[in-house]
Design a protein around this motif. Sequence first.
Motif, short mmCIF file in Angstrom:
data_model
loop_
_atom_site.label_atom_id
_atom_site.label_comp_id
_atom_site.label_asym_id
_atom_site.label_seq_id
_atom_site.Cartn_x
_atom_site.Cartn_y
_atom_site.Cartn_z
N ILE A 54 25.97 -4.40 -14.76
CA ILE A 54 26.73 -4.90 -13.61
C ILE A 54 26.46 -4.09 -12.35
O ILE A 54 26.91 -4.45 -11.27
CB ILE A 54 28.25 -4.87 -13.92
CG1 ILE A 54 29.04 -5.73 -12.92
CG2 ILE A 54 28.78 -3.43 -13.98
CD1 ILE A 54 30.48 -5.94 -13.26
N SER A 55 25.64 -3.03 -12.44
CA SER A 55 25.66 -1.99 -11.41
C SER A 55 24.84 -2.25 -10.15
O SER A 55 24.68 -1.34 -9.34
CB SER A 55 25.23 -0.67 -12.03
OG SER A 55 23.90 -0.76 -12.49
N ASN A 56 24.28 -3.45 -9.98
CA ASN A 56 23.68 -3.73 -8.67
C ASN A 56 24.12 -5.11 -8.19
O ASN A 56 24.88 -5.80 -8.87
CB ASN A 56 22.15 -3.61 -8.73
CG ASN A 56 21.53 -4.60 -9.70
OD1 ASN A 56 21.92 -5.76 -9.75
ND2 ASN A 56 20.56 -4.14 -10.48
N VAL A 57 23.68 -5.50 -7.02
CA VAL A 57 24.18 -6.73 -6.42
C VAL A 57 23.88 -7.94 -7.29
O VAL A 57 24.75 -8.77 -7.56
CB VAL A 57 23.58 -6.91 -5.00
CG1 VAL A 57 23.92 -8.30 -4.45
CG2 VAL A 57 24.10 -5.83 -4.07
N GLY A 58 22.65 -8.04 -7.74
CA GLY A 58 22.28 -9.20 -8.54
C GLY A 58 23.06 -9.28 -9.84
O GLY A 58 23.55 -10.36 -10.22
N ALA A 67 25.99 -7.83 -10.51
CA ALA A 67 27.42 -8.04 -10.23
C ALA A 67 27.68 -9.52 -9.93
O ALA A 67 28.67 -10.10 -10.39
CB ALA A 67 27.88 -7.16 -9.07
N ASN A 68 26.77 -10.13 -9.18
CA ASN A 68 26.91 -11.58 -8.94
C ASN A 68 26.82 -12.35 -10.25
O ASN A 68 27.56 -13.32 -10.48
CB ASN A 68 25.81 -12.06 -8.00
CG ASN A 68 26.01 -11.58 -6.57
OD1 ASN A 68 27.08 -11.10 -6.20
ND2 ASN A 68 24.97 -11.70 -5.76
#
Lengths: 419, 419, 419
Positions: B241-245, B247-248
């Motif tokens: 979950i730890s980056n933008v992609g 998490a989205n």
Amino acid sequence: MEALNAIKEVSYALDTFYFLVSGALVMWMAAGFAMLESGMVRSKNTVEILTKNVSLFAVASVMYMVVGYNIMYPADTINSVIPGVSFFLGADNAVADVVSGAEGAPYYSGMSDFFFQLVFAGAAMSIVSGAVAERMKLSSFLIFAIFMTSIIYPVQGFWKWGGGWLDAAGFLDFAGSGVVHMTGAVAALAGVILLGPRKGKYGPNGEIHAIPGANLPIATLGTFILWMGWFGFNGGSELMISNVGEANAVSLVFVNTNMAAAGGVIAALITAKLLFGKYDLTMALNGALAGLVAITAEPLTPTPGLATIIGAIGGVLVVFSITTLDKLKIDDPVGAISVHGVVGIWGILAVLLSNGDATFGAQILGIVAIFVWVFVASFIVWFIIKAIMGLRVGAEEEYEGMDLVDCGMEAYPEFTQNK
Amino acid sequence: MEALNAIKEVSYALDTFYFLVSGALVMWMAAGFAMLESGMVRSKNTVEILTKNVSLFAVASVMYMVVGYNIMYPADTINSVIPGVSFFLGADNAVADVVSGAEGAPYYSGMSDFFFQLVFAGAAMSIVSGAVAERMKLSSFLIFAIFMTSIIYPVQGFWKWGGGWLDAAGFLDFAGSGVVHMTGAVAALAGVILLGPRKGKYGPNGEIHAIPGANLPIATLGTFILWMGWFGFNGGSELMISNVGEANAVSLVFVNTNMAAAGGVIAALITAKLLFGKYDLTMALNGALAGLVAITAEPLTPTPGLATIIGAIGGVLVVFSITTLDKLKIDDPVGAISVHGVVGIWGILAVLLSNGDATFGAQILGIVAIFVWVFVASFIVWFIIKAIMGLRVGAEEEYEGMDLVDCGMEAYPEFTQNK
Amino acid sequence: MEALNAIKEVSYALDTFYFLVSGALVMWMAAGFAMLESGMVRSKNTVEILTKNVSLFAVASVMYMVVGYNIMYPADTINSVIPGVSFFLGADNAVADVVSGAEGAPYYSGMSDFFFQLVFAGAAMSIVSGAVAERMKLSSFLIFAIFMTSIIYPVQGFWKWGGGWLDAAGFLDFAGSGVVHMTGAVAALAGVILLGPRKGKYGPNGEIHAIPGANLPIATLGTFILWMGWFGFNGGSELMISNVGEANAVSLVFVNTNMAAAGGVIAALITAKLLFGKYDLTMALNGALAGLVAITAEPLTPTPGLATIIGAIGGVLVVFSITTLDKLKIDDPVGAISVHGVVGIWGILAVLLSNGDATFGAQILGIVAIFVWVFVASFIVWFIIKAIMGLRVGAEEEYEGMDLVDCGMEAYPEFTQNK
């Protein structure tokens, strides 16, 4: 630069995760309402209320996705009163936008925000459910749910949280004592007025007959579920956690939410003991919920001590409100109108105690605006449903219970079969 | 450099925490299955099913730790069909490895992954429990649980998630419509065939007698618990979950999971109303679970609208499947084979609707491979248990209820004592 | 530098969020105790125990905020035995302090720590509740709760976790097998001795009469809630998650917590089967809780295999302890003294199995110190309450049940009305 961009990504992920966990806790409140309500009604109407609670959350999810969210948070607005509708869940944020350094760059997933908003719509609708229990047709209720979660709730939500005129007027409502709780209660009130009380609740000479709930452990469980879920409800409404100031703020919201619930329990327990001479479990449970509703409009600026007092006042109010509504023959089997409506108003006013930005005028304006919109719109919808298909089950069905007639099964077939 | 390493550590911590929270939610599903099943059986068999649910999770934890995990994710493999076994939980990752910058450097705690995988094994085993309720010996069931969580579940899990041949063949199953749900259902089916229906379920002239569950509020609670837990089940299966992609992606998985459940409720409720003329609570609950199972194989690539439809089709399917299995005299007291098996297959096929990487052939191959392996292996194990110690309680024990005979106590001694 | 400061902020937020999620899970344990206890008592005393559980958590919240927390973690201390009191929740950390780089700079919100500590105080008090069920006056209990959560629990908490003399002496108790669980059990023991057994529990010739609980599904639910909540209880007690080492540690704590519970279930189930010839659900549930209590003093240094064994020994112990206490006519309706007290002692000693820093002398010192302080202080408080207002309800009230007399309502009015 590379490091700063990487930090923005991790922050984005953390804020998103915080939203998702908060949203899951609010979704869990649907179980809380279902258990609370099913424990507070008679066994013969239990299957119906369970079916209603599961179904309303499903209807709320679909209608809020298709219509409601777009009304409440429109991409385009006609003006600050009437929102536009986009009927569209947009794509989520791109990395470039997140790390752009631009003012207002997105800092969490829009889809996680949608999830968080969706479960709020479900909560608002769940509030209605208990007040009309034991006599409203399931089909009529679910049709109302369509309008409530598509239009009635989202329009006033847009006024405040979507950036509409109430927000501009300075109305403050952090997590929704008004936008969610009072809204649910007022929609319920309109329905209850058109629906009338349960048979046997009020005698011909003004007597009020208590109609005990069939399963109080499950009602208590429901209250604990709601208490827990409220950490997501209020805690998530800070909308950010990823820096020192925001993390401190979310922590204080958690503490104040808990303290208000505690204050509500103690105050309601003592009030009921003084009034009735008994340690009244259902009042203690309603006191917990009243404390939670009371702190919802402003869980951030009070000290924990003040939060306890705000909750305690909610706990006192809910006892008097429940007894008063009964005198007015407004029959609300679970006390939802008192807990969410009367105490919701108290919560909105309690913002004035600790938040220097709040004004009496704006808070009153918010109460009146939400009340008028929700009551009138709900009354019209309930009225049309009543005219077309009726709101109330038949007298024999009410006597026999809705479970066998509407749902074809009993909640506890082995415990009640001889009764 | 120092900053980038520090970011890697925080990311590692965030991904690990996300795994642990997801895992705790999936562990919570054990309570969901226990409540669902205990509400759906008669009171005289309730203690037994509660004991079974607590015990199976304990057995699954121990056996999956000692054997199963090592089969499913072996350090060494013999080949892509037969995994090696290490009987060993390795040490967790060192800081130097995490920040090494090497391709494939660990980005979350291996122990958190083990926890997440362990609770999945528990979920697979819980599925079996409901289908064989009210007539299978507890001891026989627990012996099967040993083999299921040590070998049967892990071997096919290795084929897909452990990097075995099914994965190489292009079979797609994001969070386990096949690997977990269909697997549990097929193991149950093999057991039910050898076990036979409950006495009195099917009359001599083909009549089907409904055997109502004793406590529907608790069954509804179980469904809500499972709904909530599924956010961990599907949400955690994104594995990062730890980056933008990412998490989205996790956010979309949460939304789609919720929408599929909502679609399932509405579709099952309407289908049952059209077929039976009633708002059928148990079908609505099974509809929610069917929607959840249906989206589990691919909760990431559909739009929320499509996810709603995938769930709704699951909800329709489950109603027809439950009635069809009854016609075939396959007696499944809680509908587990329909919910997890029939709809699990639908979920695997539904991947084709939105994921361009999926092929019809590979999805069918996955269904057939899992079905054959699990059915044959389970049938052999059940058969041997039957030969050695029997699967079924005695006729009198079944009539009197398993609780007093096997467990020495009643679930509700004060509610049912005169019956 | 800017990047490193930003990382410190994100780390701070992550550790704070981890504390808040852990705290919410521990708060949820209040529901677990309420369900466990209400399922284990007779229906006629169910409303009372529900009221008690909701109220005690509220009282604990308020008293721990006003007094207890300040005693347990005082800003100023008189010495390492007697803490000072500040009656004050301080302001939360400023950004400058967090990013200062100073040794001991705050790394998470103090308010989140307060929340986490508060729910522990609630848990300690909840333990007392079950043991005195079905005969103690609600008012007397709540007055004891005031003293317990203000003074008795916090003083020994200060000795260990607040940095007092027991901590200096090398006593090790990671998450509170002694500080929380044994403390709750010893306070209960003092109360039970002054209170006496329930009427009819022990016959004149030494017979022990089983008094079955009214609702075992709800008791099972309570156990699952506690199991889930324990991930927050033990997992949060690592106090940090934001780097590789800490994330690995929290993960291992989760795994060991789960494995100990699993070991406890299996061992208690087998022990009870061998002793009584039945699969005893309540012993399996107590086995799960015993496993959890046993691992609580040291969930970090054992391997998962050893954790399973530590839990299993707890599961064996709890069965023998429950039967032994009955022989001693110490009547504990839910087995709280055995689960939390006897097994709590085992948990403290089990630290010696894996933690090289533990010494036999310091662990024994901790057991004795906590036992003596809590027993003597509790006995005095119970004794004074007994002298002033009495501890026990009247004989007729006990016979009729406390619900109608004290609380004015029945838990299950439709299920038990003819009995």
